[in-house]
Design an enzyme around this catalytic site. Sequence first.
Site, PDB file in Angstrom:
ATOM      1  N   ASN A   9      32.618  70.417 104.644  1.00 38.02           N
ATOM      2  CA  ASN A   9      31.797  70.810 103.495  1.00 38.02           C
ATOM      3  C   ASN A   9      30.419  71.123 104.062  1.00 38.02           C
ATOM      4  O   ASN A   9      29.634  70.218 104.327  1.00 38.02           O
ATOM      5  CB  ASN A   9      31.739  69.661 102.482  1.00 38.02           C
ATOM      6  CG  ASN A   9      30.766  69.942 101.351  1.00 38.02           C
ATOM      7  OD1 ASN A   9      30.343  71.080 101.147  1.00 38.02           O
ATOM      8  ND2 ASN A   9      30.413  68.900 100.607  1.00 38.02           N
ATOM      9  N   LYS A  11      27.927  72.482 102.735  1.00 41.40           N
ATOM     10  CA  LYS A  11      26.816  72.360 101.770  1.00 41.40           C
ATOM     11  C   LYS A  11      25.899  73.578 101.889  1.00 41.40           C
ATOM     12  O   LYS A  11      26.382  74.674 102.142  1.00 41.40           O
ATOM     13  CB  LYS A  11      26.073  71.033 101.962  1.00 41.40           C
ATOM     14  CG  LYS A  11      27.042  69.844 101.986  1.00 41.40           C
ATOM     15  CD  LYS A  11      26.369  68.514 101.889  1.00 41.40           C
ATOM     16  CE  LYS A  11      27.428  67.416 101.903  1.00 41.40           C
ATOM     17  NZ  LYS A  11      26.873  66.082 101.683  1.00 41.40           N
ATOM     18  N   HIS A  95      31.679  67.491  93.370  1.00 42.12           N
ATOM     19  CA  HIS A  95      30.912  66.769  94.399  1.00 42.12           C
ATOM     20  C   HIS A  95      29.749  66.027  93.723  1.00 42.12           C
ATOM     21  O   HIS A  95      29.146  66.542  92.779  1.00 42.12           O
ATOM     22  CB  HIS A  95      30.387  67.740  95.462  1.00 42.12           C
ATOM     23  CG  HIS A  95      29.880  67.033  96.668  1.00 42.12           C
ATOM     24  ND1 HIS A  95      28.648  66.436  96.699  1.00 42.12           N
ATOM     25  CD2 HIS A  95      30.462  66.780  97.869  1.00 42.12           C
ATOM     26  CE1 HIS A  95      28.483  65.848  97.873  1.00 42.12           C
ATOM     27  NE2 HIS A  95      29.568  66.049  98.602  1.00 42.12           N
ATOM     28  N   GLU A  97      26.807  65.654  94.548  1.00 48.92           N
ATOM     29  CA  GLU A  97      25.549  66.415  94.525  1.00 48.92           C
ATOM     30  C   GLU A  97      25.545  67.387  93.354  1.00 48.92           C
ATOM     31  O   GLU A  97      24.494  67.628  92.745  1.00 48.92           O
ATOM     32  CB  GLU A  97      25.363  67.140  95.872  1.00 48.92           C
ATOM     33  CG  GLU A  97      25.010  66.141  96.983  1.00 48.92           C
ATOM     34  CD  GLU A  97      25.457  66.547  98.377  1.00 48.92           C
ATOM     35  OE1 GLU A  97      25.783  67.716  98.607  1.00 48.92           O
ATOM     36  OE2 GLU A  97      25.486  65.652  99.255  1.00 48.92           O
ATOM     37  N   GLU A 167      34.477  59.809  97.578  1.00 51.52           N
ATOM     38  CA  GLU A 167      33.213  59.868  98.312  1.00 51.52           C
ATOM     39  C   GLU A 167      32.196  58.926  97.669  1.00 51.52           C
ATOM     40  O   GLU A 167      31.515  59.304  96.712  1.00 51.52           O
ATOM     41  CB  GLU A 167      32.648  61.295  98.292  1.00 51.52           C
ATOM     42  CG  GLU A 167      33.563  62.326  98.906  1.00 51.52           C
ATOM     43  CD  GLU A 167      32.777  63.523  99.417  1.00 51.52           C
ATOM     44  OE1 GLU A 167      32.875  63.814 100.608  1.00 51.52           O
ATOM     45  OE2 GLU A 167      32.034  64.140  98.628  1.00 51.52           O
ATOM     46  N   GLY A 173      25.811  61.254 103.674  1.00 53.91           N
ATOM     47  CA  GLY A 173      24.615  61.691 104.387  1.00 53.91           C
ATOM     48  C   GLY A 173      23.678  60.562 104.754  1.00 53.91           C
ATOM     49  O   GLY A 173      22.547  60.788 105.181  1.00 53.91           O
ATOM     50  N   SER A 213      29.723  60.081 105.558  1.00 52.71           N
ATOM     51  CA  SER A 213      29.369  59.714 106.936  1.00 52.71           C
ATOM     52  C   SER A 213      30.594  59.493 107.819  1.00 52.71           C
ATOM     53  O   SER A 213      30.584  58.632 108.701  1.00 52.71           O
ATOM     54  CB  SER A 213      28.450  58.495 106.949  1.00 52.71           C
ATOM     55  OG  SER A 213      27.245  58.784 106.250  1.00 52.71           O
TER      56      SER A 213
HETATM   57  P1  PGA Z   1      28.536  63.487 104.902  1.00 56.08           P
HETATM   58  O1  PGA Z   1      28.920  64.251 103.529  1.00 56.08           O
HETATM   59  O2  PGA Z   1      29.759  63.577 105.788  1.00 56.08           O
HETATM   60  O3  PGA Z   1      27.357  64.247 105.460  1.00 56.08           O
HETATM   61  O4  PGA Z   1      28.204  62.090 104.537  1.00 56.08           O
HETATM   62  C1  PGA Z   1      30.203  64.181 102.983  1.00 56.08           C
HETATM   63  C2  PGA Z   1      30.245  65.012 101.722  1.00 56.08           C
HETATM   64  O5  PGA Z   1      29.255  64.982 100.972  1.00 56.08           O
HETATM   65  O6  PGA Z   1      31.236  65.721 101.445  1.00 56.08           O
END
Ligand code: PGA
Length: 250
Positions: A9, A11, A95, A97, A167, A173, A213
């Site tokens: 992903n 982003k 997601h 976000e 998630e 992140g 992460s």
């Molecule tokens: P990350 O994000 O691996 O940077 O923690 C995962 C995601 O948001 O899909």
Amino acid sequence: MRKNIVAGNWKMNTTVPEGVKLAQEVNEAVAAQAALKCDVIVGVPFTHLTAVKAVLTHVALAAENCADHKSGAYTGEVSAPMVASTGAQYVILGHSERRGYYAETIAMLKDKVDLALAEGLKVIFCCGESLDERKQNIHFGVIKDEIEGSLFHLSAEQMANVVIAYEPIWAIGTGETATAEQAQEIHAFIRGLLAEKYGEQVADDTTILYGGSCKPSNAAELFAKPDIDGGLIGGASLKAADFMGIVTAF
Ligand code: PGA
């Protein structure tokens, strides 16, 4: 038997030329692997879909979102038919976000899921709790509401085109990963919800990814758990070597 999947992903990262280069690197590395134990997907910004699709031969393509309407006067939005017309096979929906920064609701996501499936796209549906919700011990209920509210109107046949990604928001992140045991606990809970609603077969066949992460150093331990069928990878999907370290963790 359900598929193992590792999905990137990206982003809101990379320009189109940078994204095409990264996609080429990932595609070449995947093509060079003799017997991979998972399918590989890259989730990329809308602007990149067509150009990235052109360089992929061994990796599937996902959009990171689609609109909650099919077409019309929605300036700046990108519809499921538009995404499908690029050759993308998947779309990431829900997601945290998107839910958090862009106020996507359970009802809106239900519409997006329907529109995506109607176009023949497979859905990677994200769910997960905040740190506050985990501390209050309401995380199981939060995840249940998200899944029930946006997915459980689907038929068993439609569920075959849905991948679920757990998630935990506190792990995205942040460098803080859920332990393999914490993730397994939620994955088993999600599979239990699917079994109650659709029966054991559908529950068994549904791929459930972990995201938050996930990196080369912890992927193998996570993927070794019985209900963790791969990962949705943010930060570590932006470098081909890191991403491949996760792809080859199975
Ligand atoms: P990350 O994000 O691996 O940077 O923690 C995962 C995601 O948001 O899909």
